[in-house]
Design a protein around this motif. Sequence first.
Motif, PDB file in Angstrom:
ATOM      1  N   GLY A 153     -22.893  21.678-135.614  1.00  0.00           N
ATOM      2  CA  GLY A 153     -23.342  20.366-135.450  1.00  0.00           C
ATOM      3  C   GLY A 153     -24.411  20.043-136.557  1.00  0.00           C
ATOM      4  O   GLY A 153     -24.664  18.725-136.391  1.00  0.00           O
ATOM      5  N   GLU A 171     -26.870  13.731-123.619  1.00  0.00           N
ATOM      6  CA  GLU A 171     -26.796  14.136-124.949  1.00  0.00           C
ATOM      7  C   GLU A 171     -25.339  15.875-125.019  1.00  0.00           C
ATOM      8  O   GLU A 171     -24.316  15.137-125.773  1.00  0.00           O
ATOM      9  CB  GLU A 171     -27.713  14.413-125.708  1.00  0.00           C
ATOM     10  N   LYS A 222     -22.353  14.401-124.177  1.00  0.00           N
ATOM     11  CA  LYS A 222     -21.633  13.551-124.404  1.00  0.00           C
ATOM     12  C   LYS A 222     -20.449  14.188-125.186  1.00  0.00           C
ATOM     13  O   LYS A 222     -19.079  13.752-125.653  1.00  0.00           O
ATOM     14  CB  LYS A 222     -22.774  12.858-125.181  1.00  0.00           C
ATOM     15  N   ILE A 223     -20.538  15.621-125.543  1.00  0.00           N
ATOM     16  CA  ILE A 223     -19.788  16.224-126.561  1.00  0.00           C
ATOM     17  C   ILE A 223     -19.460  17.554-125.901  1.00  0.00           C
ATOM     18  O   ILE A 223     -17.828  17.677-126.543  1.00  0.00           O
ATOM     19  CB  ILE A 223     -20.656  16.462-128.124  1.00  0.00           C
ATOM     20  N   ALA A 274     -27.142   9.696-130.978  1.00  0.00           N
ATOM     21  CA  ALA A 274     -26.489   8.262-131.687  1.00  0.00           C
ATOM     22  C   ALA A 274     -27.946   7.781-132.503  1.00  0.00           C
ATOM     23  O   ALA A 274     -27.848   6.472-132.375  1.00  0.00           O
ATOM     24  CB  ALA A 274     -25.873   7.885-131.065  1.00  0.00           C
ATOM     25  N   ARG A 331     -22.310   9.558-136.355  1.00  0.00           N
ATOM     26  CA  ARG A 331     -22.105  10.422-136.253  1.00  0.00           C
ATOM     27  C   ARG A 331     -20.560  10.952-135.585  1.00  0.00           C
ATOM     28  O   ARG A 331     -19.914  11.599-136.259  1.00  0.00           O
ATOM     29  CB  ARG A 331     -23.037  11.322-135.932  1.00  0.00           C
ATOM     30  N   SER A 332     -20.590  10.402-134.505  1.00  0.00           N
ATOM     31  CA  SER A 332     -19.057  10.341-133.812  1.00  0.00           C
ATOM     32  C   SER A 332     -17.940   9.167-134.438  1.00  0.00           C
ATOM     33  O   SER A 332     -16.831  10.084-134.683  1.00  0.00           O
ATOM     34  CB  SER A 332     -18.929   9.603-132.061  1.00  0.00           C
ATOM     35  N   TYR A 355     -16.625  11.681-137.202  1.00  0.00           N
ATOM     36  CA  TYR A 355     -15.655  12.636-136.573  1.00  0.00           C
ATOM     37  C   TYR A 355     -14.200  12.693-136.078  1.00  0.00           C
ATOM     38  O   TYR A 355     -13.476  13.366-137.015  1.00  0.00           O
ATOM     39  CB  TYR A 355     -16.469  13.280-134.889  1.00  0.00           C
ATOM     40  N   GLN A 373     -13.290  16.629-128.143  1.00  0.00           N
ATOM     41  CA  GLN A 373     -14.199  15.437-127.739  1.00  0.00           C
ATOM     42  C   GLN A 373     -14.536  14.096-128.143  1.00  0.00           C
ATOM     43  O   GLN A 373     -15.264  13.276-128.387  1.00  0.00           O
ATOM     44  CB  GLN A 373     -15.527  16.095-128.687  1.00  0.00           C
ATOM     45  N   ARG A 387     -17.449  11.287-127.335  1.00  0.00           N
ATOM     46  CA  ARG A 387     -18.164  10.887-128.317  1.00  0.00           C
ATOM     47  C   ARG A 387     -17.223   9.538-128.492  1.00  0.00           C
ATOM     48  O   ARG A 387     -18.466   9.050-128.833  1.00  0.00           O
ATOM     49  CB  ARG A 387     -17.716  11.891-129.654  1.00  0.00           C
ATOM     50  N   THR A 399     -14.894  17.296-124.311  1.00  0.00           N
ATOM     51  CA  THR A 399     -15.966  17.191-123.979  1.00  0.00           C
ATOM     52  C   THR A 399     -15.909  17.787-121.907  1.00  0.00           C
ATOM     53  O   THR A 399     -17.446  18.632-121.796  1.00  0.00           O
ATOM     54  CB  THR A 399     -16.548  15.846-123.793  1.00  0.00           C
ATOM     55  N   HIS A 416     -17.943  21.686-136.885  1.00  0.00           N
ATOM     56  CA  HIS A 416     -18.016  21.022-136.236  1.00  0.00           C
ATOM     57  C   HIS A 416     -17.659  22.793-135.231  1.00  0.00           C
ATOM     58  O   HIS A 416     -17.591  23.016-133.091  1.00  0.00           O
ATOM     59  CB  HIS A 416     -16.854  20.168-135.599  1.00  0.00           C
TER      60      HIS A 416
END
Length: 509
Positions: A43, A59, A62-63, A96, A134-135, A138, A194, A197, A224, A336
């Motif tokens: 990432g 954090e 979350k991913i 984020a 960013r999300s 993706y 993911q 996200r 995730t 990724h």
Amino acid sequence: MGTKEESTLSTQEIASHRSASSCWIVVDSKLYDVTSYLDEHPGGAAILLKQGGTDATAEFHKIHSTEVLKYLPKDACLGAVDTATIASLPISASVADGEKEGERKGKGGGPPHISSIVVPNDFEAAAKAVMPARSWSYVSSSAHDGSALRGNLASWHAVRFRPRIFHDVLAADPRCAILGAASAFPFYLSAMGQLGRGHPAGEPGVVRALARRGIHGVVSTESTATMEEIAAAFADEMEKEKRKRNERNEDGVVGQDRPDAQLHFQLYIPADRAIAVQRIRRARATGVFRSLWVTVDTVVLGKRTADRALQAAEALAASPELEGHAERGAFGLLSHVNGAQINATLTWDDLKWIKEEWGGPVVLKGVQSAEDAARAAEMGVAGVLLSNHGGRQMHDAVDALTTLLEIRTYYPGVVDKLEVFVDGGCRDGADVLKAVSLGAKAVGIGRPFFYALAAYGEKGVERCADLFADELMTGMRLAGMKTISEARPERVNASRLLNEIWRPEKSRL
């Protein structure tokens, strides 16, 4: 990683390690030195530096699932951190763009009321309003200039219906079977990595929603949550649905005769076969996943243009020390996916051990030619998913409907030997009928479900399923189809796509 004794480092000492020369983070009460991993992090280094010297647990989850920690250097774990030290650490900066937890409402005050979402495409704008950059990059990005993604979307409009009249369609029945298991509809949730996200509910929330709607779903390796957590959430929700059904029966209420939801597992084959075998056995041990979908179109990661640009910009913004890192990110040397997570050496011979380890139906995900579909049938797999990975891998890759027509033209017997699935670009439930009419067993739906989850959580996933189901049912009735078995080639006009399929006699030089 081996268990280490509890760290005696002070809060101040941990918090001071937040630079490119020394970066420490805390995840699940353990302290990790990720300095040597900055240039390897899929990432990007900027994300890790934002979390440097903090408790990054929230954090991280979350991913990622905890499984990805195995990719850190073996000596990265510095030990456990006590509760008091963790409590006094600085608050982790959000990946984020600095958003704090709970600030998911965007500039316009949040997504519109869910009642205003009347077609699946409506979820996209709603999701963009609340998703971090960013999300959003993706899930929405595609390969190169986006031509493959645009081709996917356009292909569905190149097929037209040929409606028939004077058919009794009052009780139209959309039920079908997917790999031997009854399905409420000939569409399913495609494997997507993911999902956390998009929304904290992540994969467990998605499969709960699927259970309530009787929809099949394919769970990604790159989830995730762990596969065990996802399976447990699904099994729990299925048990609740069973109790509700029994209660309705006891009350004399005639329940809807709807098939149960089912889950399938998507597998990336990593470079280390032992890891692949372990994943297969874990998935089988859950007792929840009915089949194994092996991804075959990701020997390397495609050029995700938007992701590369974002990684470069984030690195430059994070620290002048990351200039070299920014250059590597822009040229795709970061992605990724860690290089160890995919495998460029797979051959048809590997199917033997994969099938033996799984011991059940195997589907090849990412087939893009009629010849490979025919070879898959010879190898005895249960199905093939015609897909170009949502336009995220090969530049100008063929869309699934065109590949399906290639199969029907040059290897028509394939559809009788295995089940053919398609995905990529389907944004309307009625369009599902087009693929089924051309020989597909079912259609995978991806981004609309991701966007629905991001904007509205589990409720969004349910509404997305309901919209596709409503459009499918309306399409069946207007086309004059009482059952899915009536969706046959003569019910659609695919001549435009047929003109575009590969012709061997025109390819000889």
